[in-house]
Scaffold this motif. Structure first.
Motif, PDB file in Angstrom:
ATOM      1  N   ASN A 140      50.474  -8.981 -13.096  1.00  0.00           N
ATOM      2  CA  ASN A 140      51.468  -8.227 -12.323  1.00  0.00           C
ATOM      3  C   ASN A 140      51.816  -8.903 -10.995  1.00  0.00           C
ATOM      4  N   THR A 141      50.802  -9.293 -10.246  1.00  0.00           N
ATOM      5  CA  THR A 141      51.040  -9.888  -8.932  1.00  0.00           C
ATOM      6  C   THR A 141      51.705 -11.250  -9.069  1.00  0.00           C
ATOM      7  N   ARG A 142      51.315 -12.022 -10.062  1.00  0.00           N
ATOM      8  CA  ARG A 142      51.963 -13.312 -10.313  1.00  0.00           C
ATOM      9  C   ARG A 142      53.454 -13.118 -10.584  1.00  0.00           C
ATOM     10  N   LYS A 143      53.813 -12.103 -11.369  1.00  0.00           N
ATOM     11  CA  LYS A 143      55.228 -11.833 -11.667  1.00  0.00           C
ATOM     12  C   LYS A 143      56.010 -11.552 -10.392  1.00  0.00           C
ATOM     13  N   VAL A 144      55.423 -10.778  -9.495  1.00  0.00           N
ATOM     14  CA  VAL A 144      56.091 -10.463  -8.227  1.00  0.00           C
ATOM     15  C   VAL A 144      56.233 -11.729  -7.384  1.00  0.00           C
ATOM     16  N   ALA A 145      55.172 -12.536  -7.311  1.00  0.00           N
ATOM     17  CA  ALA A 145      55.234 -13.784  -6.547  1.00  0.00           C
ATOM     18  C   ALA A 145      56.290 -14.728  -7.131  1.00  0.00           C
ATOM     19  N   GLU A 146      56.367 -14.806  -8.447  1.00  0.00           N
ATOM     20  CA  GLU A 146      57.374 -15.657  -9.085  1.00  0.00           C
ATOM     21  C   GLU A 146      58.783 -15.173  -8.765  1.00  0.00           C
ATOM     22  N   ALA A 147      58.982 -13.859  -8.713  1.00  0.00           N
ATOM     23  CA  ALA A 147      60.297 -13.322  -8.353  1.00  0.00           C
ATOM     24  C   ALA A 147      60.659 -13.728  -6.928  1.00  0.00           C
ATOM     25  N   MET A 148      59.699 -13.639  -6.022  1.00  0.00           N
ATOM     26  CA  MET A 148      59.956 -14.048  -4.640  1.00  0.00           C
ATOM     27  C   MET A 148      60.279 -15.534  -4.573  1.00  0.00           C
ATOM     28  N   ALA A 149      59.595 -16.328  -5.389  1.00  0.00           N
ATOM     29  CA  ALA A 149      59.833 -17.772  -5.388  1.00  0.00           C
ATOM     30  C   ALA A 149      61.258 -18.104  -5.815  1.00  0.00           C
ATOM     31  N   GLN A 150      61.872 -17.245  -6.627  1.00  0.00           N
ATOM     32  CA  GLN A 150      63.261 -17.459  -7.047  1.00  0.00           C
ATOM     33  C   GLN A 150      64.245 -17.287  -5.889  1.00  0.00           C
ATOM     34  N   ALA A 151      63.786 -16.643  -4.816  1.00  0.00           N
ATOM     35  CA  ALA A 151      64.678 -16.323  -3.693  1.00  0.00           C
ATOM     36  C   ALA A 151      64.615 -17.348  -2.570  1.00  0.00           C
ATOM     37  N   GLY A 152      63.848 -18.402  -2.720  1.00  0.00           N
ATOM     38  CA  GLY A 152      63.763 -19.378  -1.634  1.00  0.00           C
ATOM     39  C   GLY A 152      62.867 -20.545  -1.967  1.00  0.00           C
ATOM     40  N   GLU A 153      62.567 -21.332  -0.954  1.00  0.00           N
ATOM     41  CA  GLU A 153      61.704 -22.504  -1.110  1.00  0.00           C
ATOM     42  C   GLU A 153      60.249 -22.054  -0.994  1.00  0.00           C
ATOM     43  N   VAL A 154      59.659 -21.707  -2.141  1.00  0.00           N
ATOM     44  CA  VAL A 154      58.329 -21.105  -2.180  1.00  0.00           C
ATOM     45  C   VAL A 154      57.434 -21.883  -3.139  1.00  0.00           C
ATOM     46  N   ASP A 155      56.250 -22.216  -2.652  1.00  0.00           N
ATOM     47  CA  ASP A 155      55.217 -22.786  -3.509  1.00  0.00           C
ATOM     48  C   ASP A 155      54.215 -21.686  -3.823  1.00  0.00           C
ATOM     49  N   LEU A 156      53.855 -21.557  -5.090  1.00  0.00           N
ATOM     50  CA  LEU A 156      52.868 -20.562  -5.509  1.00  0.00           C
ATOM     51  C   LEU A 156      51.510 -21.238  -5.638  1.00  0.00           C
ATOM     52  N   ILE A 157      50.504 -20.637  -5.044  1.00  0.00           N
ATOM     53  CA  ILE A 157      49.153 -21.191  -5.063  1.00  0.00           C
ATOM     54  C   ILE A 157      48.201 -20.138  -5.608  1.00  0.00           C
ATOM     55  N   ASP A 158      47.606 -20.429  -6.759  1.00  0.00           N
ATOM     56  CA  ASP A 158      46.603 -19.547  -7.352  1.00  0.00           C
ATOM     57  C   ASP A 158      45.297 -19.771  -6.599  1.00  0.00           C
ATOM     58  N   VAL A 159      44.778 -18.729  -5.956  1.00  0.00           N
ATOM     59  CA  VAL A 159      43.592 -18.890  -5.109  1.00  0.00           C
ATOM     60  C   VAL A 159      42.339 -19.218  -5.912  1.00  0.00           C
TER      61      VAL A 159
END
Length: 150
Positions: free
Chosen positions: A14-33
């Motif tokens: 669930n949280t990954r899906k939300v983070a991925e949606a945010m990444a679609q809105a700008g220059e965002v790198d996703l980092i799995d802790v």
């Protein structure tokens, strides 16, 4: 604006899906802790800390990550998903950010599909969440954060 969203997301993602949606809105790198890699967040304009709610709190691994890697004074925002109730929400993230002297830009939360414990017996709760409306709200939240930082 260059952003890192550092997330912990298990069970249904669930949280990954939300983070991925945010990444679609700008220059965002996703980092799995949980990726067990050295992380350098100094080069980012801001950092998002994200987790599902586990046992009424954001996951300890995400908080430990923030305490270890969050740069002093870095603007931050918080993201979390939850099944039934928010619990303490982003309180542990807030404490980690305060320890590092970070300015909090805001927080986003939404429901997420949950089959933990007794919820499994009834097929889970918050089915089909986060949904399209939740993900669009997440993108709008991130755009607002990006706009506020210029």
């Amino acid at each position: 604006m260059k952003t890192a969203i550092c997330y912990y997301s298990r069970h249904h993602g669930n949280t990954r899906k939300v983070a991925e949606a945010m990444a679609q809105a700008g220059e965002v790198d996703l980092i799995d802790v949980t990726a067990r890699q050295a992380v350098h967040l100094e080069g980012y304009d801001c950092v998002g800390l994200a987790s599902g709610i586990y046992g009424f709190e954001v996951h300890k691994a995400a908080v430990d990550f923030a305490r270890q890697y969050l740069p002093q004074g870095k603007p931050v925002f918080f993201v979390y998903t939850y099944g039934g109730i928010k619990g303490t929400g982003a309180k542990a993230f807030e404490e980690a950010a305060r320890e590092k002297g970070c300015r909090v830009l805001g927080e986003f939360s939404c429901k997420g599909y949950d089959t933990f414990g007794p919820f499994k017996l009834v097929g889970g709760i918050a089915k089909d969440r986060p949904n399209g409306e939740d993900l669009e709200a997440a993108r709008a939240f991130y755009r607002h954060i990006a706009d506020s930082l210029g």
